[in-house]
Design an enzyme around this catalytic site. Structure first.
Site, mmCIF file in Angstrom:
data_model
loop_
_atom_site.group_PDB
_atom_site.id
_atom_site.type_symbol
_atom_site.label_atom_id
_atom_site.label_comp_id
_atom_site.label_asym_id
_atom_site.label_seq_id
_atom_site.Cartn_x
_atom_site.Cartn_y
_atom_site.Cartn_z
ATOM 1 N N THR A 73 53.803 42.262 46.813
ATOM 2 C CA THR A 73 55.028 41.581 47.216
ATOM 3 C C THR A 73 54.815 40.162 47.733
ATOM 4 O OG1 THR A 73 54.915 42.333 49.522
ATOM 5 C CG2 THR A 73 55.966 43.806 47.907
ATOM 6 N N GLU A 130 40.223 40.848 46.685
ATOM 7 C CA GLU A 130 39.507 40.029 45.705
ATOM 8 C C GLU A 130 40.487 39.309 44.787
ATOM 9 O OE1 GLU A 130 37.041 38.062 44.278
ATOM 10 O OE2 GLU A 130 35.669 39.754 44.488
ATOM 11 N N ALA A 162 42.275 36.164 40.777
ATOM 12 C CA ALA A 162 42.699 37.254 39.890
ATOM 13 C C ALA A 162 41.517 38.210 39.673
ATOM 14 C CB ALA A 162 43.249 36.706 38.585
ATOM 15 N N LEU A 221 38.459 37.345 38.671
ATOM 16 C CA LEU A 221 37.145 36.719 38.842
ATOM 17 C C LEU A 221 36.485 37.222 40.130
ATOM 18 C CD1 LEU A 221 37.965 33.011 37.886
ATOM 19 C CD2 LEU A 221 36.978 34.790 36.438
ATOM 20 N N GLY A 237 54.586 32.314 33.019
ATOM 21 C CA GLY A 237 54.437 33.198 34.168
ATOM 22 C C GLY A 237 53.246 32.879 35.041
ATOM 23 N N GLU A 258 53.999 30.755 41.060
ATOM 24 C CA GLU A 258 54.476 31.694 42.070
ATOM 25 C C GLU A 258 55.985 31.911 41.905
ATOM 26 O OE1 GLU A 258 52.409 33.241 44.575
ATOM 27 O OE2 GLU A 258 51.028 32.499 43.053
ATOM 28 N N ASP A 312 50.093 27.464 48.132
ATOM 29 C CA ASP A 312 49.404 28.587 47.494
ATOM 30 C C ASP A 312 47.892 28.370 47.489
ATOM 31 O OD1 ASP A 312 49.271 31.026 45.770
ATOM 32 O OD2 ASP A 312 48.554 29.574 44.297
ATOM 33 N N LYS A 340 44.654 30.338 49.604
ATOM 34 C CA LYS A 340 43.423 30.814 48.973
ATOM 35 C C LYS A 340 42.197 30.203 49.645
ATOM 36 C CE LYS A 340 45.617 31.536 44.472
ATOM 37 N NZ LYS A 340 45.675 31.149 43.044
#
Length: 669
Positions: free
Chosen positions: A392, A443, A448, A450, A501, A504, A515, A519
């Protein structure tokens, strides 16, 4: 034809033989008549490895020794009478347990004796149970419900031997049925397990027997603890095998089941523990899995199950279900699926039909979304391996992480609201993860599929010192700056990223650098930097005034994206100028982050990178992280690959789920 179940006492008083008493009658008459066999017709396919009502994966046992059958019956296996085997032992009369409704099935045969303790010690040698080519040391797992623990604490002044003698004498005088006894020599404390309906009587007997010592406080206390259950593993193969008890206890730990008492018979045919009654089913399932008597079942809840990311994950889980069961022995069972408004809960936690999930969650069976209700369902779930996957990226959902980890529930969070959230919350979650032996996997929140965080942990665990991290972890902006050119305006390239896609839900999080900053915080915390998002220096690409702009009358993501892209056209000219300046210097524009361990500085900005920079050749939707460490200082380690889009992100979540499942399975052994 002879009537069973009824009998008379030694004094000639009519009585019954209690549960399964007809079995006892049958074996008594078999001995008296010299029968060649006894067949007990039941409504099950024999004696099962566990109660199938509590462990759906339980299956019939082909054969048992008399001693094993008696142990199983003593510890609650309801298909047998505890004394039924005794008349058959001397004459070696085999006992068959078969299903009257399935007479073609062979059922269970009970015959032969187990080795005595003396024989095991003389003939056997100790070896680990896993070293015999997969031979399972136990035959079954069973339980006795409605148990109470009665404890005498601190009788060291009296002396251990005297205390034990008087303790058991009091139990005998009060006609208490003692099922298990344990004694702690250091304090001469004694605990027994008794039927729950005899707990208060046992307590009164102890208070009477030790009345003087209690009044003088030479004994600390006597107490009774009701609402307990005994869980026992039984099998001849346990004798002279190391690791059996460890596997059993580890399975309890992994299922977050607290053990109140442990006992092992001298014959080594059974090990029993006492647990809270509410944890009995989970304990039975955990032990059943641990000894590979059934698949490892992961009970999964997916929040955000119909969004781009959640839908991709559901498709992957559905398509791989059979392969996971066949090749890995894993049953990935999605028992809860939720959107921001509705949720589905599987009946009896037996799994949701994933192929029809998108329709079912809009149907009559769906309930209103309720995080408290989801939490209650997962806490009450008797499956030992429970996992919540949070797709979510919601702060409200992240606020439940501490409660879930405290309850022994594993979490996988591809979103970054948890791992990059407030530092104090993050640190509490890390501690709770350790305290409760559960996993919080994120992770997939950075690259994603990786293995970026995994690699960081591996480097640190092997003693390498991380000096700096550099690269680009926005697949959306990597795509934009790969497409952006003099022929394609910045806003148009952004629109293409939205269509694929890659962005975000609110693409302002991509353009503002928020974003990427999240990270960066996730990565920085992995190398020991206590930073929050506000500590990251970020260059925003948003046009002025767009960050807080309210789009009145615009409904839905598609319409909002279109309105935002229209407003982004305001910076097309400025971005083109930066593009041309970069090209003039034989460089490419990349949205680059840097984390410096020594200074603690974290930054994100749009930079023109030269051909010497690994980011120069960054392709569409790729992420790249450069690890500068003590060992990799001259030639940094680089992890690079596609990382944008829901399918790749779902692959990363799937990998996290498999890591949790493998860790659960391995730590039970």
């Amino acid at each position: 034809v002879i009537t069973g179940f009824v009998a008379t006492t030694a004094n000639g008083v009519p009585t019954t033989l209690k549960r399964s008493g007809s079995d006892y009658s049958a074996t008594v008459f078999a001995k008296l008549t010299g029968s060649g066999r006894v067949t007990m017709w039941k409504n099950t396919d024999g004696v099962y490895t566990a109660d199938p009502r509590r462990v759906p994966e339980a299956f019939p046992i082909a054969s048992l020794k008399y001693d094993e059958a008696m142990e199983l019956a003593y510890f609650g296996a309801q298909v047998l009478h505890p004394s039924a085997m005794i008349p058959c032992i001397d004459d070696s009369i085999p006992v068959y347990v078969r299903n009257i409704f399935n007479p073609a099935f062979e059922g269970t045969v009970i015959q032969g004796r187990c080795q005595s303790l003396k024989e095991s010690n003389t003939l056997g040698r100790i070896r680990n149970w896993r070293s015999k080519g997969g031979e399972i040391p136990i035959k079954g797992i069973t339980s006795v419900d409605k148990i109470a623990l009665v404890t005498l604490e601190g009788a060291s002044v009296i002396g251990g031997a005297s205390a034990a003698e008087r303790f058991m004498g009091a139990m005998a005088d009060a006609a208490i049925n003692v099922l298990i006894i344990t004694q702690a020599s250091s304090e001469s404390s004694i605990t027994v397990a008794v039927p729950e309906n005899e707990g208060e009587a046992a307590l009164a007997a102890l208070k009477n027997a030790f009345e003087l010592e209690l009044s003088r406080s030479t004994i600390n206390s006597v107490s009774v603890l009701p609402e307990m259950s005994i869980v026992a593993i039984v099998g001849e193969g346990m004798a002279m095998k190391s690791g059996v008890s460890a596997t059993f206890m580890s399975s309890m730990s992994r299922a977050n089941v607290n053990i109140r008492l442990i006992a092992q018979g001298s014959s080594e045919r059974q090990v029993a523990v006492v647990v809270d009654a509410k944890d009995t089913s989970r304990a039975l399932r955990a032990a059943h899995m641990a000894f590979t008597l059934s698949e490892t079942t992961a009970s999964v809840a997916i929040l955000g199950s119909t969004g781009y990311l959640g839908s991709a994950l559901v498709r992957q889980l559905d398509s791989q279900k059979e392969r996971l069961a066949e090749n890995l022995g894993v049953d990935m069972r999605v028992n809860i699926a939720a959107t921001s408004k509705k949720m589905l809960v599987a009946e009896n936690m037996n799994g949701i039909n994933l192929s029809s999930l998108s329709d079912d969650i809009r149907g009559d069976a769906a309930k209103d979304f309720d995080l408290d209700a989801i939490t209650n369902e997962m806490e009450a779930d008797v499956n030992p391996l429970r996992v919540i996957i949070d797709c979510t990226n919601s702060e409200d959902v992240a606020g439940y992480y501490e409660q879930w980890l405290s309850a022994g529930i594993n979490i996988i969070s591809p979103g970054r609201k948890g791992a990059s959230g407030p530092l104090d919350m993050y640190q509490r979650c890390i501690e709770l993860q350790k305290e409760n032996s559960v996993y919080w996997q994120y992770e997939s929140s950075v690259g994603a599929a990786l293995p970026i965080i995994t690699t960081l942990k591996d480097l640190a665990d092997t003693g390498d010192n991380i000096l700096a991290l550099r690269g680009s972890v926005s697949g959306a902006l990597a795509y934009v700056f790969s497409e952006f050119s003099e022929e394609m305006p910045f806003s148009e390239a952004l629109g293409r990223a939205v269509e694929k896609g890659y962005t975000e839900n609110d693409l302002r999080e991509d353009l503002s650098g928020l974003d990427t900053a999240r990270k960066v915080v996730v990565l920085a915390r992995q190398i020991g930097l206590d930073v929050d998002v506000k500590d990251v220096e970020v260059e925003s690409l948003l046009p002025e005034g767009l960050a807080d702009k309210v789009y009145e009358g615009v409904e839905g993501k598609t319409a909002l994206d279109a309105a935002l892209i229209e407003d982004v056209k305001a910076i097309d000219e400025a971005m083109l100028k930066r593009y041309q300046e970069a090209k003039a210097n034989d460089a490419n524009l990349r949205y680059k982050f840097t984390i410096d361990r020594e200074s603690g500085k974290c930054s994100v900005s749009l930079q023109a990178v030269s051909k010497k920079d690994p980011l120069f050749r960054l392709k569409k939707n790729e992420n790249l992280v450069e690890f500068v460490t003590t060992r990799y200082e001259e030639s940094p380690m680089i992890i690079k690959g596609a990382a944008a889009g829901p399918e790749l992100a779902a692959t990363g979540i799937f990998a996290d789920l498999l890591r949790v499942t493998r860790a659960f399975s391995s730590l039970q052994s």
